[in-house]
Write a protein that holds these residues in place. Structure first.
Motif, mmCIF file in Angstrom:
data_model
loop_
_atom_site.group_PDB
_atom_site.id
_atom_site.type_symbol
_atom_site.label_atom_id
_atom_site.label_comp_id
_atom_site.label_asym_id
_atom_site.label_seq_id
_atom_site.Cartn_x
_atom_site.Cartn_y
_atom_site.Cartn_z
ATOM 1 N N LEU A 12 -21.963 -11.819 14.902
ATOM 2 C CA LEU A 12 -23.287 -10.992 13.737
ATOM 3 C C LEU A 12 -24.502 -10.764 14.738
ATOM 4 O O LEU A 12 -25.155 -10.181 14.901
ATOM 5 C CB LEU A 12 -22.838 -11.418 12.600
ATOM 6 N N LYS A 13 -24.748 -12.471 14.852
ATOM 7 C CA LYS A 13 -26.415 -12.186 15.279
ATOM 8 C C LYS A 13 -26.406 -12.087 16.900
ATOM 9 O O LYS A 13 -27.820 -11.467 17.247
ATOM 10 C CB LYS A 13 -26.399 -14.205 15.490
ATOM 11 N N GLU A 14 -25.925 -11.594 17.210
ATOM 12 C CA GLU A 14 -25.439 -11.805 19.382
ATOM 13 C C GLU A 14 -25.426 -10.004 18.689
ATOM 14 O O GLU A 14 -26.221 -9.140 19.738
ATOM 15 C CB GLU A 14 -24.004 -11.813 20.088
ATOM 16 N N GLY A 15 -24.936 -9.319 17.757
ATOM 17 C CA GLY A 15 -24.838 -7.794 17.767
ATOM 18 C C GLY A 15 -26.265 -7.569 16.923
ATOM 19 O O GLY A 15 -27.088 -6.401 17.576
ATOM 20 N N PHE A 16 -26.686 -7.635 16.425
ATOM 21 C CA PHE A 16 -28.207 -7.968 16.561
ATOM 22 C C PHE A 16 -29.107 -8.066 16.724
ATOM 23 O O PHE A 16 -29.864 -6.870 16.121
ATOM 24 C CB PHE A 16 -28.228 -8.708 14.061
ATOM 25 N N PRO A 48 -22.634 -15.492 7.336
ATOM 26 C CA PRO A 48 -23.439 -16.227 8.002
ATOM 27 C C PRO A 48 -23.554 -15.476 10.159
ATOM 28 O O PRO A 48 -22.729 -14.371 10.331
ATOM 29 C CB PRO A 48 -22.403 -17.425 8.582
ATOM 30 N N GLU A 49 -24.514 -15.761 10.387
ATOM 31 C CA GLU A 49 -25.204 -15.423 11.663
ATOM 32 C C GLU A 49 -23.804 -15.615 12.923
ATOM 33 O O GLU A 49 -23.538 -14.787 13.740
ATOM 34 C CB GLU A 49 -26.007 -15.531 11.592
ATOM 35 N N GLY A 50 -23.070 -16.708 12.435
ATOM 36 C CA GLY A 50 -21.888 -16.975 13.661
ATOM 37 C C GLY A 50 -20.860 -16.051 13.128
ATOM 38 O O GLY A 50 -20.138 -16.444 13.828
ATOM 39 N N THR A 51 -20.624 -15.435 12.178
ATOM 40 C CA THR A 51 -19.422 -14.541 12.038
ATOM 41 C C THR A 51 -19.195 -14.150 13.109
ATOM 42 O O THR A 51 -20.030 -13.278 13.509
ATOM 43 C CB THR A 51 -19.628 -13.810 10.841
ATOM 44 N N PRO A 52 -18.057 -13.274 13.392
ATOM 45 C CA PRO A 52 -17.794 -12.724 14.992
ATOM 46 C C PRO A 52 -17.747 -11.162 13.900
ATOM 47 O O PRO A 52 -17.439 -11.527 12.940
ATOM 48 C CB PRO A 52 -15.874 -12.770 14.704
ATOM 49 N N LEU A 53 -18.046 -10.273 14.694
ATOM 50 C CA LEU A 53 -18.001 -8.711 14.001
ATOM 51 C C LEU A 53 -16.895 -8.173 13.477
ATOM 52 O O LEU A 53 -16.926 -7.676 12.493
ATOM 53 C CB LEU A 53 -18.971 -8.068 15.230
ATOM 54 N N ASN A 54 -15.339 -9.217 14.464
ATOM 55 C CA ASN A 54 -14.244 -7.711 14.092
ATOM 56 C C ASN A 54 -13.566 -8.966 13.003
ATOM 57 O O ASN A 54 -12.946 -7.507 12.788
ATOM 58 C CB ASN A 54 -13.302 -8.558 15.637
ATOM 59 N N LEU A 93 -23.243 -1.054 15.844
ATOM 60 C CA LEU A 93 -22.209 -2.061 16.428
ATOM 61 C C LEU A 93 -20.941 -1.113 16.269
ATOM 62 O O LEU A 93 -19.761 -1.628 17.729
ATOM 63 C CB LEU A 93 -22.362 -3.230 15.652
ATOM 64 N N HIS A 94 -20.593 -0.811 15.571
ATOM 65 C CA HIS A 94 -18.949 -0.134 15.733
ATOM 66 C C HIS A 94 -19.616 1.005 16.873
ATOM 67 O O HIS A 94 -18.160 1.401 17.459
ATOM 68 C CB HIS A 94 -18.871 0.586 14.607
ATOM 69 N N ASP A 95 -19.919 1.559 16.723
ATOM 70 C CA ASP A 95 -20.267 2.865 18.048
ATOM 71 C C ASP A 95 -20.520 1.996 19.625
ATOM 72 O O ASP A 95 -19.732 2.952 20.152
ATOM 73 C CB ASP A 95 -21.451 3.591 18.025
ATOM 74 N N ASN A 96 -20.697 1.296 19.370
ATOM 75 C CA ASN A 96 -20.624 0.560 20.812
ATOM 76 C C ASN A 96 -19.098 -0.583 20.591
ATOM 77 O O ASN A 96 -18.902 -1.440 21.313
ATOM 78 C CB ASN A 96 -21.802 -1.100 20.794
#
Length: 309
Positions: A12-16, A48-54, A93-96
């Motif tokens: 989540l952090k990386e995506g944000f 948490p910001e370390g949560t995987p986006l998927n 993040l979905h569009d990417n």
């Protein structure tokens, strides 16, 4: 909430961080970026910001809404605003290709009537200070209140106006700093023109200087503006202190005076009529006042052209 980590997915952090970079490239305003950062900080308290986006899905969002209702005193309107900003982030993040599309639930919320300053409050705020007995800040605040009431400008627009932006001869004000970043011109009323001319005799300065400055002649910061006007209001016996209420007051008085909504849209700098229509809906009860005075049928009756009933 406990979410199992999946190191193969972007977090989540990386995506944000990537989303913020995207917004910066698009030249989003500073206030927009701050709002996104605040939205994510609040979401990180739950997710948490370390949560995987998927692993973030519709259930995650619904659980987040329940979390907000159970752990905060936020209204449905506030929750809806947070979700709109979060939705913008996750849609990017979905569009990417980082996560599945999430359908956000619609939060039911009744829109509150927009608060404005009453005529009694404005009478207190617009009482001109005696120039020989007040300092520059007090006088400047009085001028700014006249300006806000006459233009409906946002505070960020206000602090960025330069002396050269005021065209007294053409009776217009150039707005270079607006929410949509589009330069626009608005009319300069006769009363405000006189007030600003008198103010500039005391303020002095060069054409490229900011119109409203601090006591040292430097640009007035938005936080200092808010604090200064809050103190001004309190000293004059007015408990409401919001700068944005001048914008609402401007819109209400425009509508009640019969001003057309298309010109109001242009002056307020809205890209569509949606917000302006909200003003009309919010002030429906006020529009009922003196209805018979302006109603076409009633006017015919008063002229003696009686209609058979």
């Amino acid at each position: 909430m406990k979410i199992e980590m999946n190191t193969q997915s972007k977090t989540l952090k990386e995506g944000f961080d990537e989303f913020i970079k995207h917004c910066t490239v698009r030249d989003c305003t500073e206030s927009t970026l701050i709002n996104y950062h605040t939205t994510m900080r609040n979401f990180n308290k739950f997710c948490p910001e370390g949560t995987p986006l998927n692993v973030i899905n519709k259930n995650t969002i619904e659980d987040y809404i329940c979390y907000l209702r159970e752990n905060t005193k936020m209204s449905n309107i506030s929750i809806s605003i947070w979700l709109q900003r979060l939705k913008a982030i996750l849609n990017y993040l979905h569009d990417n290709g980082y996560m599945d599309k999430i359908t956000f639930p619609v939060i039911r919320c009744e829109k509150k009537v927009k608060e404005v300053y009453t005529d009694d409050e404005l009478k207190l705020l617009l009482e001109k200070p005696k120039l020989g007995l007040c300092n520059f800040t007090e006088y400047r605040n009085w001028v700014m209140i006249n300006y806000l009431l006459s233009t409906g400008n946002r505070r960020n627009t206000l602090v960025n106006i330069k002396i050269s932006d005021v065209d007294f001869e053409g009776a217009v004000i150039k707005l270079s700093t607006t929410k949509n970043k589009k330069q626009q011109y608005i009319p300069l009323s006769a009363t405000l023109s006189k007030i600003l001319k008198d103010y500039l005799k005391h303020r002095g300065g060069q054409p490229d200087d900011y119109l409203f400055c601090d006591a040292c002649g430097d640009k007035l910061k938005t936080d200092n503006l808010r604090i200064s006007l809050t103190r001004y209001h309190k000293r004059h016996g007015v408990e409401k202190t919001s700068i944005h209420l001048y914008r609402h007051t401007f819109a209400k008085k425009w509508i009640l005076a019969g001003g057309d909504i298309f010109r109001l849209q242009k002056i307020l700098g809205h890209s569509s009529l949606d917000v302006v229509k909200e003003y009309v809906e919010m002030f429906t009860d006020d529009l009922q006042k003196d209805f018979d005075k302006f109603n076409a049928l009633e006017q015919i009756q008063r002229k003696g052209e009686k209609i058979m009933l």
